[in-house]
Scaffold this motif. Structure first.
Motif, PDB file in Angstrom:
ATOM      1  N   PRO A  33       4.899  51.882  11.560  1.00  0.00           N
ATOM      2  CA  PRO A  33       4.036  52.894  10.964  1.00  0.00           C
ATOM      3  C   PRO A  33       2.570  52.489  11.035  1.00  0.00           C
ATOM      4  N   VAL A  34       1.757  53.474  11.315  1.00  0.00           N
ATOM      5  CA  VAL A  34       0.320  53.249  11.352  1.00  0.00           C
ATOM      6  C   VAL A  34      -0.226  53.416   9.943  1.00  0.00           C
ATOM      7  N   ALA A  35      -1.007  52.454   9.493  1.00  0.00           N
ATOM      8  CA  ALA A  35      -1.450  52.443   8.097  1.00  0.00           C
ATOM      9  C   ALA A  35      -2.210  53.698   7.724  1.00  0.00           C
ATOM     10  N   SER A  36      -2.945  54.265   8.699  1.00  0.00           N
ATOM     11  CA  SER A  36      -3.761  55.429   8.379  1.00  0.00           C
ATOM     12  C   SER A  36      -2.986  56.733   8.442  1.00  0.00           C
ATOM     13  N   ASN A  37      -1.734  56.701   8.916  1.00  0.00           N
ATOM     14  CA  ASN A  37      -0.964  57.935   8.987  1.00  0.00           C
ATOM     15  C   ASN A  37      -0.773  58.513   7.590  1.00  0.00           C
ATOM     16  N   PRO A  38      -1.177  59.758   7.383  1.00  0.00           N
ATOM     17  CA  PRO A  38      -1.076  60.319   6.034  1.00  0.00           C
ATOM     18  C   PRO A  38       0.342  60.752   5.703  1.00  0.00           C
ATOM     19  N   ASN A  39       0.663  60.765   4.433  1.00  0.00           N
ATOM     20  CA  ASN A  39       1.871  61.418   3.970  1.00  0.00           C
ATOM     21  C   ASN A  39       1.666  62.927   4.096  1.00  0.00           C
ATOM     22  N   ILE A  40       2.773  63.665   4.162  1.00  0.00           N
ATOM     23  CA  ILE A  40       2.704  65.118   4.322  1.00  0.00           C
ATOM     24  C   ILE A  40       3.576  65.774   3.259  1.00  0.00           C
ATOM     25  N   LEU A  41       2.976  66.611   2.444  1.00  0.00           N
ATOM     26  CA  LEU A  41       3.711  67.442   1.491  1.00  0.00           C
ATOM     27  C   LEU A  41       3.661  68.866   2.014  1.00  0.00           C
ATOM     28  N   PHE A  42       4.799  69.367   2.424  1.00  0.00           N
ATOM     29  CA  PHE A  42       4.898  70.688   3.039  1.00  0.00           C
ATOM     30  C   PHE A  42       5.621  71.615   2.072  1.00  0.00           C
ATOM     31  N   VAL A  43       4.923  72.623   1.582  1.00  0.00           N
ATOM     32  CA  VAL A  43       5.468  73.542   0.572  1.00  0.00           C
ATOM     33  C   VAL A  43       5.649  74.921   1.199  1.00  0.00           C
ATOM     34  N   ILE A  44       6.882  75.431   1.146  1.00  0.00           N
ATOM     35  CA  ILE A  44       7.195  76.748   1.699  1.00  0.00           C
ATOM     36  C   ILE A  44       7.561  77.693   0.555  1.00  0.00           C
ATOM     37  N   MET A  45       6.877  78.818   0.497  1.00  0.00           N
ATOM     38  CA  MET A  45       7.204  79.880  -0.459  1.00  0.00           C
ATOM     39  C   MET A  45       8.021  80.946   0.264  1.00  0.00           C
ATOM     40  N   ASP A  46       9.018  81.498  -0.399  1.00  0.00           N
ATOM     41  CA  ASP A  46       9.938  82.439   0.236  1.00  0.00           C
ATOM     42  C   ASP A  46       9.534  83.880  -0.061  1.00  0.00           C
ATOM     43  N   ASP A  47       9.315  84.659   0.995  1.00  0.00           N
ATOM     44  CA  ASP A  47       8.954  86.086   0.865  1.00  0.00           C
ATOM     45  C   ASP A  47       7.617  86.290   0.158  1.00  0.00           C
ATOM     46  N   VAL A  48       6.709  85.352   0.282  1.00  0.00           N
ATOM     47  CA  VAL A  48       5.383  85.479  -0.325  1.00  0.00           C
ATOM     48  C   VAL A  48       4.379  85.686   0.805  1.00  0.00           C
ATOM     49  N   GLY A  49       4.071  86.955   1.093  1.00  0.00           N
ATOM     50  CA  GLY A  49       3.103  87.284   2.122  1.00  0.00           C
ATOM     51  C   GLY A  49       1.683  87.128   1.624  1.00  0.00           C
ATOM     52  N   ILE A  50       0.731  87.320   2.523  1.00  0.00           N
ATOM     53  CA  ILE A  50      -0.670  87.126   2.147  1.00  0.00           C
ATOM     54  C   ILE A  50      -1.113  88.161   1.121  1.00  0.00           C
ATOM     55  N   ASP A  51      -0.404  89.287   1.049  1.00  0.00           N
ATOM     56  CA  ASP A  51      -0.760  90.325   0.079  1.00  0.00           C
ATOM     57  C   ASP A  51      -0.556  89.867  -1.360  1.00  0.00           C
ATOM     58  N   GLN A  52       0.224  88.808  -1.570  1.00  0.00           N
ATOM     59  CA  GLN A  52       0.487  88.298  -2.923  1.00  0.00           C
ATOM     60  C   GLN A  52      -0.580  87.310  -3.392  1.00  0.00           C
ATOM     61  N   MET A  53      -1.491  86.920  -2.502  1.00  0.00           N
ATOM     62  CA  MET A  53      -2.369  85.787  -2.772  1.00  0.00           C
ATOM     63  C   MET A  53      -3.808  86.249  -2.948  1.00  0.00           C
ATOM     64  N   LYS A  54      -4.217  86.400  -4.186  1.00  0.00           N
ATOM     65  CA  LYS A  54      -5.566  86.884  -4.449  1.00  0.00           C
ATOM     66  C   LYS A  54      -6.633  85.908  -3.964  1.00  0.00           C
TER      67      LYS A  54
END
Length: 735
Positions: A33-54
């Protein structure tokens, strides 16, 4: 029940797969592992289109209120022009393998009848397999829905075969229906929300005996309207309520083996090469899904060693149907003047039904936001301010946070000015335009927006960029990704895409089968994967088992109809004749450039003039943009075709040519089941192992001559032999 995953490595399923079994040809042996490689938190919302996001400037309404997601968005970059696919499984597959559905075969939400050829292949290079080459560990929590358990040799172990080191969630993905019997208490099945309501409603209760599967019992009561009703308190604790009773001997009719939407779910845990299928009566499978998903992610992230990078995918089930009230403690910002959660209707019937459902869906999304904030705080990525707001500093940790929606919003949840008649399941803007938020120490000039075209397939290459890998060089087959890291590091970065593309259609089922028709109001669709999913979305199922003699009877009773065209034929020939239903397109594809979008829809419908089925296709051209709060959308009244304007015709032709080139960019390669671009002895060996050990649906079940039959047998061997030593060129993809 446990199944050891390594046993799968002995079969053809993983023989040359780029999966969990190390193989000299797989190339996924971890580097240091490369020390500078970042961790990744990937969050998926289900059926939440852009119209829901003010936070993106849309919605037209106050709700849902999402302070924690907003805090991350303001500390990062908001991508305001991102397309996914029209449904969840193809959208999620695009994220994890960087390929459009025309390459994965996943055209719609994976259902129990869909073959392995419409599931992620065990030979695909998934994001966790790619990242493993840079020393990453990967885990997923919540909804999977990329393959299995049906028609897949790996069954519930599919996440492991596809590269995840740890899994804690739901393989099939969709929550079960609301348990209207509430664990057998109400044999008539009248409890539409899956719990005993409060005393303010007919048949409700202020208190009751809450039994757990082990026979223990606690009396639960509501002492104020700020609390959940006793029925919700009980199911949230994993129990079943007997209303207006005190604890005693547990009634024999209580059944702890019934799924109940977001409160009782079929949990699967994969760890250290073993797959555990958790009983529905087990306390781990009982409780509010969003909280279970969050708790599991917190526990895994906090157990990671400091010297090894990780990727954690928190794949929330919310806010997918069935819509069901979350615990009130998760929606502290619920606005005043709105009916208490426990008094809202879970059906679209009645004067307030549809409105109540929309409110529940908003509250479910808000509960997701609450738990997302807790996830960040309890893993040390953020902290709470004294007023309860989130204090998130992306420079404080070496973690990149990515937040997305998997497809557009469901029609019943769409916020104005977006078009509910062209929502999830279609290639129109409301169906494929999704939120994408990225925050982390790489972001230069945070709290900004990017209006350039992005596609969810680009996330695959982005994950590689974070790990220092060039996905196009690492993957032996065509991927459709464009790198998007430059958008984070350079506020002046120009567009990296010239086009955007999306598509949806039918998955492959044995012998040409398809999902049964589901009638929703005046439209018919084959998107719902089963009768229960159709009904959870307020539809009427006309497939096998349908027998509504008061409308149109079938002969024999219960036979149902195979297609929406059959439904329209029956309605046309009924006495009295009934109006024809609008068909949700069976195939919906779209391509766009900076200003114009071309949509092509295709369906097979009943044609009265020929008294038979006929394919109908439409081609539509629109101008679209991202203007807030009212964007230019592809609504029916804005179609520019047909046209006599030579400039518009040139634009249409250019987009159509590019669309045709895209659809033709994945020529068939019969016999190549392991995606290495050549039909050779490896394919024969793989076929032999699968045919011997499994024999059912696999990626070596080739269509002969037209349909796959759900079996891996001698007919498929003949396809390999007929094409032996043929090579398939790596195809070009327009980006």
């Amino acid at each position: 029940m446990k199944k050891t995953v390594p046993a799968l490595c002995a079969s053809g399923l993983a023989m040359l797969a780029l999966a969990g079994c190390n193989n000299g040809s797989s190339g996924d042996s971890p580097n240091e592992p490369v020390a500078s490689n970042p961790n990744i938190l990937f969050v998926i919302m289900d059926d939440v289109g852009i119209d829901q996001m003010k936070i993106f400037g849309y919605g037209g309404e106050m709700w849902p209120i999402l302070p924690n997601i907003n805090a991350v968005a303001q500390a990062g970059v908001r991508f305001r022009n991102t397309w996914s696919m029209p449904e969840c499984s193809p959208g999620r597959a695009a994220m994890f393998v960087g390929q459009y559905p025309l390459r994965t075969g996943i055209n719609q939400a994976i259902g129990p009848q869909d073959l392995a050829t419409s599931q992620l292949s065990p030979y695909s290079v998934t994001a966790p397999k790619l990242l493993k080459r840079a020393g990453y560990e990967s885990a997923m929590f919540g909804k999977f829905h990329l393959g299995g358990p049906e028609n897949n040799e790996a069954e519930n172990s599919t996440p492991s075969v596809l590269g995840w080191d740890y899994f804690y969630g739901w393989i099939g993905g969709l929550p079960g229906s609301n348990d209207k019997t509430v664990g057998g208490y109400d044999k008539a099945g009248t409890r539409m929300c899956g719990f005993i309501p409060g005393e303010r409603l007919a048949g409700g209760a202020k208190s009751g005996a809450c039994y757990q599967a082990d026979g223990s019992c606690t009396v639960m009561t509501r002492t104020s309207l700020d609390q959940d009703v006793a029925g919700v308190q009980c199911i949230a604790s994993g129990g079943l309520l007997v209303p207006n009773e005190t604890c005693g001997e547990m009634p024999s009719y209580l059944d702890f083996n019934i799924q109940n939407a977001y409160y009782v779910s079929p949990l699967v845990i994969i760890e250290n090469g073993a797959t555990e299928i958790v009983a529905l009566s087990d306390p781990r499978a009982r409780g509010y899904r969003t909280s279970i998903e969050t708790d599991a992610a917190i526990n895994w992230i906090n157990s990671r060693p400091d010297d090894k990078p990780w990727m954690a995918t928190v794949s929330y089930s919310a806010a997918h149907t069935p819509w069901q009230q979350p615990p009130k403690k998760l929606v502290p910002l619920a606005p005043s003047g709105v009916s208490p959660l426990d008094e809202l209707s879970c059906t679209s019937d009645g004067e307030r039904g549809a409105l109540d459902q929309r409110i529940i869906q908003d509250r479910m999304t808000e509960a997701l936001d609450t738990e997302f904030g807790r996830l960040l705080v309890e893993t040390g990525m953020a902290k709470y301010n004294k007023d309860g707001s989130l204090d998130y500093n992306p420079q404080a940790t070496n973690t990149v946070i990515v937040i997305v929606g998997d497809n557009g919003s469901l029609a019943a949840a769409v916020k104005l000015p977006f078009d509910p008649s062209r929502a999830k399941g279609t290639a129109y803007q409301t169906g494929v335009w999704d939120p994408l938020i990225i925050a982390g120490p790489q972001v230069v000039q945070p709290d900004r927006e990017v209006d350039h075209m992005v596609n969810m397939v680009d996330l695959f290459q982005f994950f590689g960029e974070l790990a220092g890998l060039d996905a196009h060089k690492e993957v032996p087959h065509t991927i459709d990704s464009v790198g998007i890291l430059p958008y984070l590091t350079d506020p002046g970065q120009g567009s990296l895409r010239t086009i955007n593309f999306t598509m949806g259609g039918l998955n492959q089922q044995a012998n040409g089968g398809r999902n049964g028709p589901c009638v929703m109001s005046t439209a018919c669709t084959v998107i719902p994967t089963s009768k229960s999913v159709c009904e959870d979305n307020q539809g009427i199922y006309w497939g096998a088992g349908y027998d509504d003699a008061s409308v149109i009877p079938t002969n024999p009773p219960g036979a149902g109809y195979a297609t929406c065209a059959d439904v329209n034929e029956a309605r046309y020939k009924a006495d009295p004749q009934q109006s024809q239903l609008t068909l949700v397109p069976e195939s919906s594809v779209a391509i766009r450039n900076e200003h114009y979008k071309l949509v092509v829809n295709t369906s097979v419908d009943y044609d009265p003039t020929t008294d038979g089925p006929k394919e109908f296709s439409s081609e539509e051209l629109y101008t679209v943009n991202q203007a807030a709060p009212v964007p230019l959308l592809d609504t029916a009244d804005r179609n520019l075709l047909p046209t006599t304007d030579p400039e518009l015709e040139a634009i249409r032709k250019d987009l159509r040519d590019k669309l045709n080139a895209m659809l033709a960019s994945n020529p068939p390669c019969p016999g190549d089941g392991n995606l290495d671009g050549v039909v050779n002895a490896a394919d024969l060996n793989n076929w032999r192992q699968i045919a011997q050990d499994w024999g059912l649906s696999s990626v070596y079940d080739f269509p002969t001559p037209q349909y796959a039959d759900g079996k891996t047998d001698s007919k498929d061997e003949a396809v390999i032999l007929a094409n032996l030593n043929k090579a398939c060129a790596r195809t070009y993809t327009l980006r």
